[in-house]
Design a protein around this motif. Structure first.
Motif, mmCIF file in Angstrom:
data_model
loop_
_atom_site.group_PDB
_atom_site.id
_atom_site.type_symbol
_atom_site.label_atom_id
_atom_site.label_comp_id
_atom_site.label_asym_id
_atom_site.label_seq_id
_atom_site.Cartn_x
_atom_site.Cartn_y
_atom_site.Cartn_z
ATOM 1 N N SER A 282 40.732 49.205 28.267
ATOM 2 C CA SER A 282 39.606 49.107 29.192
ATOM 3 C C SER A 282 39.949 48.259 30.410
ATOM 4 N N LEU A 283 40.567 47.105 30.197
ATOM 5 C CA LEU A 283 40.892 46.212 31.308
ATOM 6 C C LEU A 283 41.974 46.804 32.209
ATOM 7 N N VAL A 284 43.006 47.395 31.608
ATOM 8 C CA VAL A 284 44.088 47.970 32.421
ATOM 9 C C VAL A 284 43.580 49.164 33.217
ATOM 10 N N VAL A 285 42.832 50.049 32.571
ATOM 11 C CA VAL A 285 42.292 51.213 33.278
ATOM 12 C C VAL A 285 41.366 50.760 34.404
ATOM 13 N N GLY A 286 40.468 49.820 34.107
ATOM 14 C CA GLY A 286 39.543 49.339 35.126
ATOM 15 C C GLY A 286 40.261 48.692 36.292
ATOM 16 N N PHE A 287 41.230 47.811 35.997
ATOM 17 C CA PHE A 287 41.927 47.087 37.061
ATOM 18 C C PHE A 287 42.778 48.023 37.914
ATOM 19 N N VAL A 288 43.571 48.869 37.271
ATOM 20 C CA VAL A 288 44.467 49.757 38.018
ATOM 21 C C VAL A 288 43.672 50.764 38.849
ATOM 22 N N ALA A 289 42.625 51.336 38.246
ATOM 23 C CA ALA A 289 41.811 52.318 38.969
ATOM 24 C C ALA A 289 41.140 51.685 40.186
ATOM 25 N N ILE A 290 40.585 50.498 40.021
ATOM 26 C CA ILE A 290 39.926 49.832 41.139
ATOM 27 C C ILE A 290 40.939 49.404 42.192
ATOM 28 N N LEU A 291 42.124 48.964 41.773
ATOM 29 C CA LEU A 291 43.156 48.581 42.737
ATOM 30 C C LEU A 291 43.570 49.780 43.586
ATOM 31 N N ILE A 292 43.767 50.928 42.942
ATOM 32 C CA ILE A 292 44.127 52.139 43.685
ATOM 33 C C ILE A 292 42.999 52.539 44.638
ATOM 34 N N ALA A 293 41.764 52.535 44.123
ATOM 35 C CA ALA A 293 40.621 52.892 44.966
ATOM 36 C C ALA A 293 40.444 51.906 46.110
ATOM 37 N N MET A 294 40.701 50.624 45.853
ATOM 38 C CA MET A 294 40.559 49.596 46.879
ATOM 39 C C MET A 294 41.556 49.821 48.013
ATOM 40 N N VAL A 295 42.815 50.091 47.656
ATOM 41 C CA VAL A 295 43.850 50.282 48.674
ATOM 42 C C VAL A 295 43.592 51.546 49.483
ATOM 43 N N ILE A 296 43.368 52.670 48.790
ATOM 44 C CA ILE A 296 43.171 53.942 49.488
ATOM 45 C C ILE A 296 41.853 53.935 50.252
ATOM 46 N N GLY A 297 40.779 53.487 49.612
ATOM 47 C CA GLY A 297 39.476 53.476 50.264
ATOM 48 C C GLY A 297 39.439 52.565 51.479
ATOM 49 N N SER A 298 40.027 51.371 51.354
ATOM 50 C CA SER A 298 40.053 50.452 52.495
ATOM 51 C C SER A 298 40.856 51.036 53.647
ATOM 52 N N ALA A 299 41.995 51.658 53.337
ATOM 53 C CA ALA A 299 42.810 52.270 54.379
ATOM 54 C C ALA A 299 42.045 53.383 55.100
ATOM 55 N N ILE A 300 41.346 54.212 54.332
ATOM 56 C CA ILE A 300 40.559 55.292 54.942
ATOM 57 C C ILE A 300 39.432 54.723 55.796
ATOM 58 N N GLY A 301 38.730 53.712 55.286
ATOM 59 C CA GLY A 301 37.620 53.134 56.029
ATOM 60 C C GLY A 301 38.067 52.463 57.311
ATOM 61 N N ILE A 302 39.166 51.696 57.241
ATOM 62 C CA ILE A 302 39.677 51.023 58.439
ATOM 63 C C ILE A 302 40.147 52.045 59.463
ATOM 64 N N LEU A 303 40.896 53.049 59.007
ATOM 65 C CA LEU A 303 41.402 54.073 59.923
ATOM 66 C C LEU A 303 40.258 54.845 60.570
ATOM 67 N N SER A 304 39.251 55.206 59.773
ATOM 68 C CA SER A 304 38.124 55.965 60.308
ATOM 69 C C SER A 304 37.324 55.136 61.305
ATOM 70 N N GLY A 305 37.042 53.886 60.958
ATOM 71 C CA GLY A 305 36.274 53.041 61.861
ATOM 72 C C GLY A 305 37.031 52.683 63.118
ATOM 73 N N PHE A 306 38.341 52.514 63.021
ATOM 74 C CA PHE A 306 39.134 52.105 64.183
ATOM 75 C C PHE A 306 39.319 53.262 65.163
ATOM 76 N N ILE A 307 39.573 54.471 64.643
ATOM 77 C CA ILE A 307 39.780 55.625 65.519
ATOM 78 C C ILE A 307 38.457 56.118 66.082
#
Length: 287
Positions: free
Chosen positions: A87-112
């Motif tokens: 549970s902890l590994v799945v939760g942490f890894v999934a959120i870390l991946i979502a955090m990196v990809i989601g933040s990159a998409i949000g920053i790129l979308s807002g900046f452009i």
């Protein structure tokens, strides 16, 4: 104020938030206990989680089996401790991946901005229109039941919220003087986004990550409950609840103890998320 000078201020704000909210210490202590149990599972588990004691199947909690045994005679406590790892590994890894990809998409979308921003946000709105569990169910069903596919399915469901959180401050920050100064000095767009915008929003993203990790653990348990999680015999809290559901009237401990484990983990993460939010929220600090 520079980023380096803000770090001690944020640390002081976090300490003050924990001092004001005594319940946050309870959440921190509870989460540490769960994490330590997962890390030191081989030392803490009284039995092998896969070892079967058929002669002792469906035994209630006793001196030999503190939390009872399941339908195959496996020790529930040992499986519960090892299930924390999943549970902890799945939760942490999934959120870390979502955090990196989601933040990159949000920053790129807002900046452009412009048409690119509208297209990206429209796509994310479609993703947000689906309930998290339903979207995770569809993705997991298409990919199949495995640890890697479970992480991917949960991560995809959490990308859109992180992108939304990262986009809003990006739109405000790109108009600031230090960004205009960076443009004038010839800084590239990736440098402006990575070194000047992201550090100014990382605290909000981390706070959201702590809260959504609780959601990821709930989703993992739900998918495991319906058979789309980590395949057996690997112990997971969701699969343990599913096994106990069939014997809920006669062997209540099979479903109750894994449910309590999920409850305590989610509660601890939510309490810590509230404390982190109080630490970075200027309105809360002012109060």
């Amino acid at each position: 104020m520079s980023i380096t000078s803000e770090i001690p201020a944020r640390q002081n704000a976090l300490w003050l938030a924990f001092r004001r909210n005594r319940l946050s210490w309870v959440g921190l202590a509870l989460l540490l206990v769960i994490v330590c149990a997962a890390v030191f599972a081989p030392l803490l588990a009284p039995y092998d989680p896969l070892e079967q004691h058929i002669i002792n199947r469906l035994q209630p909690p006793s001196a030999d089996f503190w939390l009872g045994t399941d339908t195959y005679g496996r020790d529930v406590l040992s499986r519960l401790i090892y299930g924390a790892r999943v549970s902890l590994v799945v939760g942490f890894v999934a959120i870390l991946i979502a955090m990196v990809i989601g933040s990159a998409i949000g920053i790129l979308s807002g900046f452009i901005g412009g048409i690119f921003d509208r297209v990206v946000m429209s796509f994310l709105d479609v993703m947000l229109s689906f309930p998290t569990l339903l979207l995770g169910l569809m993705i997991a069903a298409m990919l199949g039941a495995s640890f890697e596919n479970l992480v991917i399915a949960i991560a995809i469901t959490e990308i859109a919220p992180f992108a939304r959180v990262a986009r809003a401050p990006t739109i405000a920050l790109k108009q600031r003087d230090f960004i205009e100064a960076g443009r004038a000095m010839g800084f590239s767009t990736p440098r402006l986004m990575g070194l000047h915008i992201f550090p100014n929003m990382v605290s909000e993203v981390v706070v959201m990550g702590s809260m959504w990790m609780a959601s990821a653990i709930r989703t993992e348990a739900a998918l495991s409950f319906i058979g789309l999680g980590v395949p057996p015999p690997t112990p997971t809290w969701g699969s343990m609840i599913r096994e106990g559901f069939e014997n809920i009237l006669d062997s209540w401990w099979l479903a109750v103890f894994p449910s309590l484990a999920i409850l305590m983990t989610v509660l601890a993460l939510n309490i810590l998320g509230d404390a982190l939010r109080d630490a970075i929220d200027p309105k809360t600090r002012a109060e």
